[in-house]
Design an enzyme around this catalytic site. Structure first.
Site, PDB file in Angstrom:
ATOM      1  N   ARG A  54       0.832  -1.203   0.000  1.00 21.54           N
ATOM      2  CA  ARG A  54       0.000   0.000   0.000  1.00 21.54           C
ATOM      3  C   ARG A  54       0.871   1.258   0.000  1.00 21.54           C
ATOM      4  O   ARG A  54       0.677   2.170  -0.797  1.00 21.54           O
ATOM      5  CB  ARG A  54      -0.907  -0.002   1.235  1.00 21.54           C
ATOM      6  CG  ARG A  54      -1.983  -1.082   1.241  1.00 21.54           C
ATOM      7  CD  ARG A  54      -2.967  -0.877   2.401  1.00 21.54           C
ATOM      8  NE  ARG A  54      -4.019  -1.906   2.414  1.00 21.54           N
ATOM      9  CZ  ARG A  54      -3.976  -2.998   3.184  1.00 21.54           C
ATOM     10  NH1 ARG A  54      -2.907  -3.211   3.976  1.00 21.54           N
ATOM     11  NH2 ARG A  54      -4.946  -3.904   3.153  1.00 21.54           N
ATOM     12  N   HIS A 143      23.010 -26.873 -12.224  1.00 21.85           N
ATOM     13  CA  HIS A 143      22.879 -25.517 -11.695  1.00 21.85           C
ATOM     14  C   HIS A 143      24.012 -25.235 -10.720  1.00 21.85           C
ATOM     15  O   HIS A 143      24.746 -26.126 -10.309  1.00 21.85           O
ATOM     16  CB  HIS A 143      21.529 -25.325 -10.996  1.00 21.85           C
ATOM     17  CG  HIS A 143      20.384 -25.245 -11.944  1.00 21.85           C
ATOM     18  ND1 HIS A 143      19.721 -26.364 -12.414  1.00 21.85           N
ATOM     19  CD2 HIS A 143      19.814 -24.190 -12.573  1.00 21.85           C
ATOM     20  CE1 HIS A 143      18.775 -25.997 -13.243  1.00 21.85           C
ATOM     21  NE2 HIS A 143      18.802 -24.679 -13.366  1.00 21.85           N
ATOM     22  N   LYS A 147      22.148 -23.775  -5.183  1.00 27.41           N
ATOM     23  CA  LYS A 147      20.741 -24.121  -5.391  1.00 27.41           C
ATOM     24  C   LYS A 147      20.310 -25.150  -4.357  1.00 27.41           C
ATOM     25  O   LYS A 147      20.977 -26.153  -4.156  1.00 27.41           O
ATOM     26  CB  LYS A 147      20.537 -24.651  -6.804  1.00 27.41           C
ATOM     27  CG  LYS A 147      19.056 -24.890  -7.135  1.00 27.41           C
ATOM     28  CD  LYS A 147      18.836 -25.121  -8.595  1.00 27.41           C
ATOM     29  CE  LYS A 147      17.371 -25.365  -8.928  1.00 27.41           C
ATOM     30  NZ  LYS A 147      16.504 -24.239  -8.480  1.00 27.41           N
ATOM     31  N   GLY A 153      13.017 -26.781 -10.749  1.00 31.11           N
ATOM     32  CA  GLY A 153      11.614 -26.616 -11.128  1.00 31.11           C
ATOM     33  C   GLY A 153      11.420 -26.801 -12.618  1.00 31.11           C
ATOM     34  O   GLY A 153      10.423 -27.374 -13.054  1.00 31.11           O
TER      35      GLY A 153
HETATM   36  N1  LIG Z   1      11.485 -19.113 -12.513  1.00 29.58           N
HETATM   37  C1  LIG Z   1      12.716 -18.793 -12.918  1.00 29.58           C
HETATM   38  O1  LIG Z   1      12.960 -18.416 -14.104  1.00 29.58           O
HETATM   39  C2  LIG Z   1      13.841 -18.838 -11.914  1.00 29.58           C
HETATM   40  C3  LIG Z   1      15.135 -18.453 -12.270  1.00 29.58           C
HETATM   41  C4  LIG Z   1      16.125 -18.441 -11.267  1.00 29.58           C
HETATM   42  C5  LIG Z   1      15.813 -18.822  -9.974  1.00 29.58           C
HETATM   43  N2  LIG Z   1      14.542 -19.215  -9.688  1.00 29.58           N
HETATM   44  C6  LIG Z   1      14.138 -19.583  -8.331  1.00 29.58           C
HETATM   45  O2  LIG Z   1      14.100 -18.395  -7.545  1.00 29.58           O
HETATM   46  C7  LIG Z   1      14.377 -18.732  -6.178  1.00 29.58           C
HETATM   47  C8  LIG Z   1      15.477 -17.828  -5.659  1.00 29.58           C
HETATM   48  O3  LIG Z   1      16.657 -18.101  -6.379  1.00 29.58           O
HETATM   49  P1  LIG Z   1      18.004 -17.281  -5.982  1.00 29.58           P
HETATM   50  O4  LIG Z   1      19.131 -17.916  -6.740  1.00 29.58           O
HETATM   51  O5  LIG Z   1      17.765 -15.834  -6.126  1.00 29.58           O
HETATM   52  O6  LIG Z   1      18.121 -17.648  -4.435  1.00 29.58           O
HETATM   53  P2  LIG Z   1      18.893 -16.820  -3.279  1.00 29.58           P
HETATM   54  O7  LIG Z   1      19.098 -17.811  -2.173  1.00 29.58           O
HETATM   55  O8  LIG Z   1      20.064 -16.103  -3.868  1.00 29.58           O
HETATM   56  O9  LIG Z   1      17.833 -15.710  -2.818  1.00 29.58           O
HETATM   57  C9  LIG Z   1      16.723 -16.057  -2.038  1.00 29.58           C
HETATM   58  C10 LIG Z   1      16.151 -14.775  -1.474  1.00 29.58           C
HETATM   59  O10 LIG Z   1      14.978 -15.082  -0.722  1.00 29.58           O
HETATM   60  C11 LIG Z   1      15.060 -14.400   0.516  1.00 29.58           C
HETATM   61  N3  LIG Z   1      14.221 -15.084   1.489  1.00 29.58           N
HETATM   62  C12 LIG Z   1      14.526 -16.123   2.287  1.00 29.58           C
HETATM   63  N4  LIG Z   1      13.463 -16.433   3.059  1.00 29.58           N
HETATM   64  C13 LIG Z   1      12.477 -15.560   2.719  1.00 29.58           C
HETATM   65  C14 LIG Z   1      11.147 -15.352   3.132  1.00 29.58           C
HETATM   66  N5  LIG Z   1      10.591 -16.125   4.082  1.00 29.58           N
HETATM   67  N6  LIG Z   1      10.421 -14.369   2.550  1.00 29.58           N
HETATM   68  C15 LIG Z   1      10.976 -13.587   1.578  1.00 29.58           C
HETATM   69  N7  LIG Z   1      12.244 -13.727   1.134  1.00 29.58           N
HETATM   70  C16 LIG Z   1      12.971 -14.715   1.713  1.00 29.58           C
HETATM   71  C17 LIG Z   1      16.514 -14.350   0.872  1.00 29.58           C
HETATM   72  O11 LIG Z   1      16.773 -13.314   1.808  1.00 29.58           O
HETATM   73  C18 LIG Z   1      17.102 -14.021  -0.515  1.00 29.58           C
HETATM   74  O12 LIG Z   1      16.932 -12.628  -0.757  1.00 29.58           O
HETATM   75  C19 LIG Z   1      14.701 -20.220  -6.164  1.00 29.58           C
HETATM   76  O13 LIG Z   1      13.535 -20.935  -5.839  1.00 29.58           O
HETATM   77  C20 LIG Z   1      15.076 -20.505  -7.618  1.00 29.58           C
HETATM   78  O14 LIG Z   1      14.845 -21.848  -8.013  1.00 29.58           O
HETATM   79  C21 LIG Z   1      13.565 -19.244 -10.624  1.00 29.58           C
HETATM   80  O1  LIG Z   2      19.202 -20.657 -10.313  1.00 25.73           O
HETATM   81  C1  LIG Z   2      18.168 -21.304 -10.032  1.00 25.73           C
HETATM   82  O2  LIG Z   2      17.868 -21.732  -8.879  1.00 25.73           O
HETATM   83  C2  LIG Z   2      17.209 -21.608 -11.125  1.00 25.73           C
HETATM   84  N1  LIG Z   2      16.053 -22.127 -10.777  1.00 25.73           N
HETATM   85  C3  LIG Z   2      14.966 -22.400 -11.670  1.00 25.73           C
HETATM   86  C4  LIG Z   2      14.611 -23.881 -11.599  1.00 25.73           C
HETATM   87  O3  LIG Z   2      14.626 -24.408 -10.443  1.00 25.73           O
HETATM   88  O4  LIG Z   2      14.286 -24.467 -12.640  1.00 25.73           O
HETATM   89  C5  LIG Z   2      15.228 -21.909 -13.087  1.00 25.73           C
HETATM   90  C6  LIG Z   2      16.620 -22.060 -13.501  1.00 25.73           C
HETATM   91  C7  LIG Z   2      17.576 -21.358 -12.542  1.00 25.73           C
END
Ligand SMILES: NC(=O)c1ccc[n+]([C@@H]2O[C@H](COP(=O)([O-])OP(=O)(O)OC[C@H]3O[C@@H](n4cnc5c(N)ncnc54)[C@H](O)[C@@H]3O)[C@@H](O)[C@H]2O)c1
Ligand SMILES: O=C(O)C1=N[C@H](C(=O)O)CCC1
Length: 249
Positions: A54, A143, A147, A153
């Site tokens: 908000r 990865h 991770k 995922g």
């Molecule tokens: N969908 C996609 O394209 C994609 C791409 C990359 C990563 N990811 C996913 O994104 C997620 C994060 O990846 P990352 O490499 O940035 O991880 P990371 O560990 O570097 O960052 C995680 C973040 O979440 C925060 N966090 C922890 N507990 C929390 C909570 N309860 N509430 C809010 N924030 C909280 C941490 O402080 C940190 O800022 C993972 O699940 C990863 O698989 C998805």
């Molecule tokens: O860096 C990661 O963590 C990533 N997570 C996503 C997954 O779990 O598929 C996408 C790729 C990178």
């Protein structure tokens, strides 16, 4: 300009989203880290997310955190009426159910991978598995060594695509006496260095091998896709949306 809140803002992806946000404005971030700001973006504890949504007049949340954190912020989005793009992976069935519940109240777009290349890979895999009906399938993802969830995922989403074409039984690694059953798909997760994300499906049979693969070279590809999804999502009706809807727009 779309006003964005980033959940997980102090993480690897949070930083990538801040860096990629040129056509959107990151006005606030959520994280449990002990900091009150990152790259000029104020950081708020997720427990205070509703008030922050908000206060900063947020249009949409871009989430890259942990499952419980994503669910906390999704509930805040429902309370305030804010759209959310969910990029966090590793949800269990209960978590997916809670996200589905949220999508009945606000627009929610979830993707395990926000690269356009993976969207195309999944469509190619669907065609290949549907055509090469008797070929053995094996899936590998690689990865970075930070991770915390496995398999990725993205790999789970690829398995879902394959299951639409063929009934397969995932086998997560093999060791000891482990002869391959016909309906198996081996699923292997490697963790090393700072590898951004690699996925490969091997289809083997009939004296030939087809390999379909994708490699992400920078987290910016995921950040850009998530921000595109965020801009696309704002203003839509409440519902459950997929990144393929954005890619095909
Ligand atoms: N969908 C996609 O394209 C994609 C791409 C990359 C990563 N990811 C996913 O994104 C997620 C994060 O990846 P990352 O490499 O940035 O991880 P990371 O560990 O570097 O960052 C995680 C973040 O979440 C925060 N966090 C922890 N507990 C929390 C909570 N309860 N509430 C809010 N924030 C909280 C941490 O402080 C940190 O800022 C993972 O699940 C990863 O698989 C998805
Ligand atoms: O860096 C990661 O963590 C990533 N997570 C996503 C997954 O779990 O598929 C996408 C790729 C990178």
């Amino acid at each position: 300009m779309t006003r964005v809140a980033v959940n997980g803002v102090t993480g690897q992806m949070g930083g990538a989203v801040i860096e990629a946000a040129t056509d959107s404005e990151v006005v606030v971030g959520f994280a449990t880290s002990d900091t009150d700001g990152v790259d000029g973006v104020p950081v708020v504890h997720p427990a205070e997310a509703a008030a922050a949504l908000r206060e900063y007049d947020v249009d949409v949340v871009v989430d890259f955190a942990v499952p419980e954190g994503a669910l906390t912020v999704a509930e805040a989005c429902v309370e305030v009426g804010v759209s959310i793009v969910v990029g966090t992976t590793g949800f269990d069935e209960d978590g997916i159910g809670r996200l589905k519940d949220a999508s009945e109240e606000v627009p929610l777009l979830k993707a395990t991978n926000f690269s356009q290349g993976i969207q195309v890979l999944q469509r190619l895999i669907s065609e290949a598995v549907g055509t090469l009906e008797d070929y053995d399938l094996e899936l590998m993802e690689t990865h970075h060594n930070r991770k915390v969830d496995a398999p990725s995922g993205t790999a789970s989403s690829i398995l879902d695509v394959i299951q639409e074409e063929r009934d397969v039984e995932p086998v997560y690694g093999r060791e000891g006496h482990a002869p391959r059953e016909d309906d198996e798909i081996g699923v292997f997760a490697r963790r090393a260095g700072d590898i951004r994300g690699e996925h490969e499906l091997v289809l083997a049979g009939n004296d030939e091998v087809l390999s379909l693969s994708h490699r992400a070279e920078d987290r910016g590809v995921f950040a850009a896709g998530a921000l595109d999804a965020a801009a696309w999502l704002v203003g839509r009706d409440a519902g459950w949306y997929a990144f393929g809807d954005v890619v095909d727009a």
